[in-house]
Design an enzyme around this catalytic site. Structure first.
Site, PDB file in Angstrom:
ATOM      1  N   HIS A  99     137.179  15.960  94.091  1.00 40.98           N
ATOM      2  CA  HIS A  99     135.954  15.734  93.312  1.00 40.98           C
ATOM      3  C   HIS A  99     135.848  16.796  92.213  1.00 40.98           C
ATOM      4  O   HIS A  99     136.176  17.966  92.436  1.00 40.98           O
ATOM      5  CB  HIS A  99     134.732  15.797  94.232  1.00 40.98           C
ATOM      6  CG  HIS A  99     133.495  15.287  93.571  1.00 40.98           C
ATOM      7  ND1 HIS A  99     132.795  16.030  92.651  1.00 40.98           N
ATOM      8  CD2 HIS A  99     132.866  14.098  93.662  1.00 40.98           C
ATOM      9  CE1 HIS A  99     131.776  15.315  92.213  1.00 40.98           C
ATOM     10  NE2 HIS A  99     131.783  14.136  92.807  1.00 40.98           N
ATOM     11  N   GLU A 186     135.926   8.930  87.892  1.00 45.24           N
ATOM     12  CA  GLU A 186     134.638   9.599  87.723  1.00 45.24           C
ATOM     13  C   GLU A 186     134.690  10.502  86.496  1.00 45.24           C
ATOM     14  O   GLU A 186     135.056  11.686  86.602  1.00 45.24           O
ATOM     15  CB  GLU A 186     134.345  10.461  88.958  1.00 45.24           C
ATOM     16  CG  GLU A 186     134.121   9.675  90.225  1.00 45.24           C
ATOM     17  CD  GLU A 186     133.032  10.310  91.078  1.00 45.24           C
ATOM     18  OE1 GLU A 186     132.089   9.609  91.430  1.00 45.24           O
ATOM     19  OE2 GLU A 186     133.114  11.514  91.346  1.00 45.24           O
TER      20      GLU A 186
END
Ligand code: PGA
Length: 268
Positions: A99, A186
């Protein structure tokens, strides 16, 4: 194919009681969903109590649990870390790796991410690998975005697909990636900003990721979009067949938003 809806709670909520309240929203019959594959990724300390809660007899929920991270070593003296087998033994099925918030605040490099993917695969966890460009790359144009993402994928998945070794080894590794890897596109500039990526632009990158991975690395790879997904825009992503699902952050711990998201999911 079932859409995948993953909820990344990040460092929220601050108590187990609140975490249970969020789960109750899923248990409310009006927001009961049977179709999409739901994955909740709470902070580590809530994984065990929530796994018990989700297993209770009267629970009709089909919710999978995911962790937000895993450590790269199998075992050993690594204070504060959580291993892949600890997660596996707890019944956790998924783990988010790479992430952008961890890349930024924990200085996670592609090399570390590659090691984490390896241990997760060996342990039998399913991976949600996050990739995405920052604003300066996006401003340079889509060509640079694609270059950036290709390089991240190559480094993060390096040596996981040993083209040079035996056919059998190749097939085994491919099979593991095939069934256990999900990529989440993302864009960093869209995360937590409310400045979500235009769904058509997201589709372009999602398609590019699939082309990059198929068929040498994985056939029919699954790619999600994440970054300021909310109750208003979720359907705009899910309506595209190329987008296999979404990774929802902030909106997944906002009870009002979550209720609306689940309502919208029931309607697709
Ligand atoms: P966001 O986060 O939905 O709050 O933008 C997404 C994520 O970080 O996965």
């Amino acid at each position: 194919m079932k859409k995948i809806i993953a909820f990344n709670w990040k460092m929220s909520p601050s108590s187990l009681k609140e975490a249970e309240q969020i789960i109750k929203i899923f248990q409310n019959p009006r927001s009961m969903i049977h179709d999409p594959r739901l994955i909740i990724c709470p902070p580590f300390i809530f994984l065990q109590p929530l796994s018990k809660l989700l297993k209770t007899k009267n629970s009709k929920l089909k919710i999978h649990l995911g962790a937000q991270d895993v450590f790269w070593a199998k075992q050993g003296a690594f204070t504060g870390e959580i291993s892949a087998s600890m997660l596996k033994n707890l019944g956790v099925k998924y783990v988010i790796i790479g992430h952008s918030e961890r890349r930024k605040w924990q200085n996670e490099t592609d090399e570390i991410i590659n090691k984490k993917i390896k241990i997760a695969l060996e342990t039998g966890l399913k991976i949600i690998l996050c990739v995405g460009e920052n604003l300066s790359v996006r401003k340079k144009g889509i060509k640079f975005v694609k270059q950036f993402i290709k390089s991240q994928l190559q480094k993060d998945l390096s040596k996981l697909c040993p083209y040079g070794t035996s056919r059998e080894a190749r097939q085994t590794t491919n099979y593991k990636l095939q069934t256990n890897l999900i990529v989440a596109y993302e864009p960093i500039w869209a995360i937590g900003t409310g400045n979500y990526c235009d769904p058509k632009d997201a589709v372009e990158v999602v398609k590019f990721i699939k082309q990059t991975l198929n068929p040498k690395v994985i056939l029919n790879s699954k790619v999600l979009y994440g970054g300021s997904v909310n109750s208003k825009n979720i359907k705009d992503y899910l309506k595209y067949k190329e987008i296999d699902g979404v990774l929802v952050g902030g909106a997944s711990v906002d009870k009002k938003e979550l209720k609306l998201i689940l309502k919208n999911l029931n309607a697709i």
